[in-house]
Design a protein around this motif. Structure first.
Motif, mmCIF file in Angstrom:
data_model
loop_
_atom_site.group_PDB
_atom_site.id
_atom_site.type_symbol
_atom_site.label_atom_id
_atom_site.label_comp_id
_atom_site.label_asym_id
_atom_site.label_seq_id
_atom_site.Cartn_x
_atom_site.Cartn_y
_atom_site.Cartn_z
ATOM 1 N N GLU A 10 -6.663 -2.188 8.252
ATOM 2 C CA GLU A 10 -5.309 -1.809 8.671
ATOM 3 C C GLU A 10 -5.218 -1.925 10.184
ATOM 4 O OE1 GLU A 10 -2.189 -0.896 7.511
ATOM 5 O OE2 GLU A 10 -1.862 -0.838 9.668
ATOM 6 N N LYS A 11 -4.233 -2.671 10.630
ATOM 7 C CA LYS A 11 -4.172 -2.910 12.086
ATOM 8 C C LYS A 11 -3.683 -1.696 12.868
ATOM 9 C CE LYS A 11 0.298 -5.196 12.190
ATOM 10 N NZ LYS A 11 1.018 -6.423 12.348
ATOM 11 N N ASN A 12 -2.944 -0.817 12.226
ATOM 12 C CA ASN A 12 -2.491 0.383 12.939
ATOM 13 C C ASN A 12 -3.663 1.302 13.263
ATOM 14 O OD1 ASN A 12 0.261 -0.181 13.004
ATOM 15 N ND2 ASN A 12 0.555 0.598 10.927
ATOM 16 N N THR A 19 -7.881 -2.280 12.788
ATOM 17 C CA THR A 19 -8.542 -3.528 12.385
ATOM 18 C C THR A 19 -7.498 -4.526 11.895
ATOM 19 O OG1 THR A 19 -10.442 -2.217 11.680
ATOM 20 C CG2 THR A 19 -10.337 -4.495 10.895
ATOM 21 N N GLU A 20 -7.364 -5.587 12.633
ATOM 22 C CA GLU A 20 -6.374 -6.587 12.230
ATOM 23 C C GLU A 20 -7.055 -7.745 11.523
ATOM 24 O OE1 GLU A 20 -3.831 -7.978 15.335
ATOM 25 O OE2 GLU A 20 -2.634 -9.182 13.933
ATOM 26 N N CYS A 21 -6.476 -8.141 10.422
ATOM 27 C CA CYS A 21 -6.968 -9.345 9.748
ATOM 28 C C CYS A 21 -6.378 -10.540 10.474
ATOM 29 C CB CYS A 21 -6.530 -9.335 8.280
ATOM 30 S SG CYS A 21 -6.935 -10.884 7.449
ATOM 31 N N LEU A 22 -7.276 -11.445 10.912
ATOM 32 C CA LEU A 22 -6.799 -12.616 11.664
ATOM 33 C C LEU A 22 -6.654 -13.828 10.762
ATOM 34 C CD1 LEU A 22 -9.163 -12.164 14.746
ATOM 35 C CD2 LEU A 22 -6.806 -11.363 14.504
ATOM 36 N N GLY A 60 16.583 -7.205 6.964
ATOM 37 C CA GLY A 60 15.649 -7.226 5.851
ATOM 38 C C GLY A 60 14.310 -7.863 6.178
ATOM 39 N N TYR A 61 13.634 -8.241 5.116
ATOM 40 C CA TYR A 61 12.242 -8.668 5.228
ATOM 41 C C TYR A 61 12.041 -9.994 4.519
ATOM 42 C CZ TYR A 61 11.658 -4.039 7.025
ATOM 43 O OH TYR A 61 11.774 -2.930 7.806
ATOM 44 N N GLY A 62 11.094 -10.758 5.024
ATOM 45 C CA GLY A 62 10.790 -12.058 4.417
ATOM 46 C C GLY A 62 9.910 -11.891 3.195
ATOM 47 N N ALA A 104 4.990 -15.291 2.812
ATOM 48 C CA ALA A 104 4.817 -15.688 4.218
ATOM 49 C C ALA A 104 3.496 -15.165 4.784
ATOM 50 C CB ALA A 104 5.993 -15.175 5.030
ATOM 51 N N TRP A 105 3.034 -14.005 4.295
ATOM 52 C CA TRP A 105 1.748 -13.473 4.772
ATOM 53 C C TRP A 105 0.628 -14.444 4.427
ATOM 54 C CZ3 TRP A 105 2.111 -9.635 7.978
ATOM 55 C CH2 TRP A 105 3.051 -8.620 7.789
ATOM 56 N N LEU A 106 0.726 -15.002 3.215
ATOM 57 C CA LEU A 106 -0.335 -15.909 2.779
ATOM 58 C C LEU A 106 -0.352 -17.152 3.657
ATOM 59 C CD1 LEU A 106 0.084 -15.712 -1.101
ATOM 60 C CD2 LEU A 106 -1.476 -14.459 0.367
HETATM 61 C C1 LIG Z 1 13.217 1.962 5.977
HETATM 62 C C2 LIG Z 1 12.484 1.956 4.674
HETATM 63 C C3 LIG Z 1 12.612 3.026 3.791
HETATM 64 C C4 LIG Z 1 11.935 3.040 2.580
HETATM 65 N N1 LIG Z 1 12.062 4.108 1.751
HETATM 66 C C5 LIG Z 1 11.360 4.154 0.595
HETATM 67 C C6 LIG Z 1 11.409 5.287 -0.277
HETATM 68 O O1 LIG Z 1 12.134 6.243 -0.056
HETATM 69 N N2 LIG Z 1 10.646 5.289 -1.391
HETATM 70 C C7 LIG Z 1 9.838 4.253 -1.689
HETATM 71 O O2 LIG Z 1 9.134 4.303 -2.680
HETATM 72 N N3 LIG Z 1 9.804 3.157 -0.909
HETATM 73 C C8 LIG Z 1 10.534 3.077 0.216
HETATM 74 N N4 LIG Z 1 10.467 1.957 1.011
HETATM 75 C C9 LIG Z 1 9.805 0.765 0.487
HETATM 76 C C10 LIG Z 1 8.262 0.801 0.476
HETATM 77 O O3 LIG Z 1 7.786 1.838 -0.309
HETATM 78 C C11 LIG Z 1 7.708 0.913 1.841
HETATM 79 O O4 LIG Z 1 8.075 -0.249 2.538
HETATM 80 C C12 LIG Z 1 6.198 1.072 1.874
HETATM 81 O O5 LIG Z 1 5.783 1.278 3.193
HETATM 82 C C13 LIG Z 1 5.470 -0.089 1.268
HETATM 83 O O6 LIG Z 1 4.106 0.192 1.277
HETATM 84 P P1 LIG Z 1 3.034 -0.956 1.351
HETATM 85 O O7 LIG Z 1 1.706 -0.311 1.469
HETATM 86 O O8 LIG Z 1 3.242 -1.903 0.229
HETATM 87 O O9 LIG Z 1 3.411 -1.740 2.675
HETATM 88 P P2 LIG Z 1 3.457 -1.230 4.182
HETATM 89 O O10 LIG Z 1 3.693 0.218 4.290
HETATM 90 O O11 LIG Z 1 4.392 -2.160 4.882
HETATM 91 O O12 LIG Z 1 1.962 -1.480 4.646
HETATM 92 C C14 LIG Z 1 1.454 -2.729 5.018
HETATM 93 C C15 LIG Z 1 0.437 -2.484 6.099
HETATM 94 O O13 LIG Z 1 -0.177 -3.717 6.457
HETATM 95 C C16 LIG Z 1 -0.514 -3.636 7.823
HETATM 96 N N5 LIG Z 1 -0.747 -4.995 8.310
HETATM 97 C C17 LIG Z 1 0.143 -5.989 8.491
HETATM 98 N N6 LIG Z 1 -0.467 -7.098 8.923
HETATM 99 C C18 LIG Z 1 -1.784 -6.802 9.008
HETATM 100 C C19 LIG Z 1 -2.923 -7.541 9.374
HETATM 101 N N7 LIG Z 1 -2.858 -8.825 9.737
HETATM 102 N N8 LIG Z 1 -4.120 -6.925 9.369
HETATM 103 C C20 LIG Z 1 -4.222 -5.629 8.981
HETATM 104 N N9 LIG Z 1 -3.174 -4.882 8.611
HETATM 105 C C21 LIG Z 1 -1.967 -5.469 8.627
HETATM 106 C C22 LIG Z 1 0.679 -2.956 8.441
HETATM 107 O O14 LIG Z 1 0.336 -2.377 9.674
HETATM 108 C C23 LIG Z 1 1.024 -1.924 7.382
HETATM 109 O O15 LIG Z 1 0.453 -0.683 7.629
HETATM 110 C C24 LIG Z 1 11.128 1.930 2.232
HETATM 111 C C25 LIG Z 1 11.012 0.851 3.109
HETATM 112 C C26 LIG Z 1 11.661 0.850 4.330
HETATM 113 C C27 LIG Z 1 11.519 -0.331 5.256
#
Ligand SMILES: Cc1cc2nc3c(=O)[nH]c(=O)nc-3n(C[C@H](O)[C@H](O)[C@H](O)COP(=O)(O)OP(=O)(O)OC[C@H]3O[C@@H](n4cnc5c(N)ncnc54)[C@H](O)[C@@H]3O)c2cc1C
Length: 609
Positions: free
Chosen positions: A205-207, A269-272, A514-516, A520-522
């Motif tokens: 996780e990069k954060n 940790t960022e995946c490159l 919105g989001y792509g 696109a990640w792949l």
């Molecule tokens: C504004 C908003 C409100 C939402 N509200 C809800 C809700 O109420 N209920 C619900 O169920 N869902 C909600 N969602 C939808 C969804 O649940 C969330 O987007 C959720 O965060 C998705 O979780 P995820 O783990 O799939 O992705 P993410 O939380 O997006 O996690 C992906 C992670 O990958 C990391 N990352 C990216 N690139 C790299 C890399 N190269 N190397 C390492 N790490 C990387 C990022 O830092 C991130 O932490 C909401 C979304 C948004 C945008």
């Protein structure tokens, strides 16, 4: 007159009758399966009946639609799968001519749980799901580990010492079986399931901290979905947890969850990039861990980078000439001095509404630009009409646990889910008629989805196109947030200009556009060729094509084998992440243990590794 005793007796007689009907069907089903008689199995379904399978029969997520597809699947798989032990898990019920039952069963490799609906003695819908692999049951309950050796020996290591040694080695001398790229709720929940399954896993996780993917969002954000829908696997929220948690509460929950579940979570940790090494059948995953280059060599690679992770910003002419501040919604923190500023929010879905409201609260003059129609569900109506039977206190009182709710949701194949949802949204339109009228009068372009099936289907089909109203709609109705309709033509130094010539003065712009696609990640992290081979991610259509392709009945490429061996995609909202991580974890565990996993319905043959 019917007494209370009579009513109880009648109810239990009805349940016995329903149970007899279902038991008889299960016996015929069992017999046909044991005889490998695919025709007889198919004949136990309605002509257009459905069988949705999560991993038990297909080692895939598949919905078979109609007798012909059911027959083909059974003919191809039954010998390998060796199903047996079909039984009622609890008394069946009958209502409006539909017998409904929770069932259990086994296959050669696993134990399953399912749900069945019969009409006139034939199956209308059957859901079969894998719950655990035989011989690899999670070490829980009576099987839990002691945690300490009671034979005292010199030089015994403490739990902490053992863990520290493991952490120093893991990812360096010792490689994980699975790497999950992305440590949001999706990556964390899946890692927790894999941990319980004994599958060595690292989340990158990069954060800086687990939970930051929520913390980093705009400051006013609360979950739009209620608490009953949002639990992580294994550790539910306490029963005084708020209905709509704030984003920072969720962030903290995820961070503590990661620690309590003792996950190998590499933050910072960022995946490159990642390449598959054909020579030894593992991935080379290049990561930068707190500045240090590390190469991980997992057998399986899971992308959990979020449905809402890849910001989509349309390229507007003149955007680079804008003199004020501009952000994509994902980068907008909500911090700043906005009083008296002209703010233009481009977009009209969830983030646009939340951000418009937050800016209005901070005394900005806000205009929302709506390009295309949006579905609005009022939060209270959504909770009552759409979620109430499954995810609510009411549901819990009726015995619908989170696990059952997830199964019931899944028991409706996507083909007929619209039929189930349309009446819900018709009721909502009726109940909130005045609200919808006021919104329309304010000039807002409303919809209820292409077929009137509302919010969840929009989410499944497109991942967007809606707002769960938690108050911002009233700001639009009252004109406190202004509304402009149309396509953006260009951005000028101090304004957003629409195609009809409307000029919206702007000191700041938020692109809530919105989001792509997750595809696109792949492309970015592996290669365009691999992204192409995987095909489209999310939405309906074919798993294996870049364009939507023909309908295949499940979300494309989510939680199931993709067309690229040893590469998986995980994610979704909290409910989906929770539920489907179970099936993805079991698929990975089976491969680790060398269990034969013949995948039904993929273009290319997959091997067990
Ligand atoms: C504004 C908003 C409100 C939402 N509200 C809800 C809700 O109420 N209920 C619900 O169920 N869902 C909600 N969602 C939808 C969804 O649940 C969330 O987007 C959720 O965060 C998705 O979780 P995820 O783990 O799939 O992705 P993410 O939380 O997006 O996690 C992906 C992670 O990958 C990391 N990352 C990216 N690139 C790299 C890399 N190269 N190397 C390492 N790490 C990387 C990022 O830092 C991130 O932490 C909401 C979304 C948004 C945008």
């Amino acid at each position: 007159m019917t007494t209370q005793t009579d009513a109880v007796t009648n109810a239990s007689t009805a349940a016995e009758g329903a149970s007899r009907t279902v038991t008889a069907w299960l016996a015929s089903f069992d017999e046909a399966l044991r005889a490998h008689d695919a025709d007889a199995v198919a004949d136990l379904f309605e002509e257009d009946g459905f069988w949705r399978d999560f991993v038990t029969f297909t080692w895939n997520l598949r919905t078979l639609e109609g007798r012909a597809q059911i027959r083909d699947m059974v003919a191809a798989m039954v010998a390998d799968i060796a199903p047996s032990a079909w039984a009622l898990a609890e008394p069946a019920t009958e209502a409006d001519g539909v017998h409904e039952a929770w069932i259990t069963f086994e296959t050669g490799a696993a134990r399953g749980w399912g749900h069945l609906r019969l009409r006139d003695g034939k199956a209308w819908t059957l859901l079969t799901t894998m719950q655990e692999l035989k011989g690899y049951e999670e070490l829980r309950g009576p099987r839990r580990e002691a945690g300490v050796e009671h034979t005292i020996t010199k030089g015994r290591k403490t739990w902490l010492e053992t863990r520290e040694e493991h952490r120093a080695r893991f990812g360096y001398e010792e490689q994980p079986y699975v790497v999950i790229v992305g440590g949001g709720q999706g990556g964390i929940g899946l890692a927790a399931r894999l941990k319980r399954q004994g599958v060595p896993t690292i989340v990158v996780e990069k954060n800086e901290r687990a939970g930051d993917s929520w913390r980093n969002r705009y400051k006013s954000l609360h979950l739009h979905d209620p608490v009953w829908y949002d639990h992580m696997p294994y550790i539910p929220f306490p029963d005084d947890w708020p209905v709509f948690a704030a984003k920072d509460q969720i962030g903290d929950w995820l961070e503590h969850y990661t620690a309590l579940m003792d996950l190998d979570y590499w933050s910072g940790t960022e995946c490159l990039g990642a390449e598959f090494d054909e020579a030894d059948g593992t991935w080379r995953v290049r990561v930068k861990r707190w500045g240090e280059d590390v190469e991980l060599r997992p057998t399986h690679l899971v992308f959990a980078l979020g449905v809402s992770g890849y910001p989509h910003i349309p390229e507007f002419e003149g955007a680079d000439t804008f003199a004020g501040e501009q952000w994509h919604s994902s980068a907008f923190s909500g911090e700043g001095d906005f009083a008296g500023k002209n703010a233009v929010v481009i977009g009209s879905n969830n983030s646009a509404h939340d951000i418009a409201a937050a800016l209005w609260e901070q005394d900005a003059n806000v205009t929302m630009v709506q390009r295309s129609s949006t579905h609005i569900s009022r939060s209270a109506s959504l909770m009552d009409l759409a979620l109430g039977d499954l995810y609510s206190e009411r549901a819990l009182e009726n015995g619908v646990t989170t696990e059952k709710a997830d199964m019931l949701f899944a028991s409706w194949p996507y083909r007929i889910l619209p039929e189930v949802q349309i009446p819900v949204y018709e009721a909502m339109a009726e109940q909130d008629r005045e609200f919808y009228q006021a919104l329309t009068d304010a000039g807002f372009d409303l919809d209820f989805g292409e077929d009137g099936s509302g919010l969840f289907l929009k989410y499944l089909r497109r991942g967007s196109g809606y707002y769960i109203d938690v108050g911002a709609s009233q700001l639009l109705i009252d004109g406190r947030v202004a509304l402009a309709r149309g396509q953006v033509a260009r951005i000028e130094e101090d304004a957003v200009v629409l195609e009809d010539g409307t000029r919206l003065p702007a000191d700041l712009i938020v692109y809530a556009t919105g989001y792509g696609s997750m595809n696109a990640w792949l492309e970015d992290l592996v290669s365009p060729e691999v992204a192409d081979r995987v095909g489209k991610v999310w939405g309906f259509g074919s798993d294996t094509t870049r364009d939507p392709g023909p309908w295949e009945g499940e979300l494309r490429n989510m939680w199931k084998p993709t067309n690229v061996d040893q590469l998986w995609i995980h994610g979704g909202n909290l409910h989906q992440s929770r539920h489907y991580s179970r099936y993805l974890a079991l698929q990975l565990k089976a491969r680790m243990e060398g269990i034969d996993t013949p995948v039904y319905g993929l273009q290319e043959t997959h091997h067990t590794r």
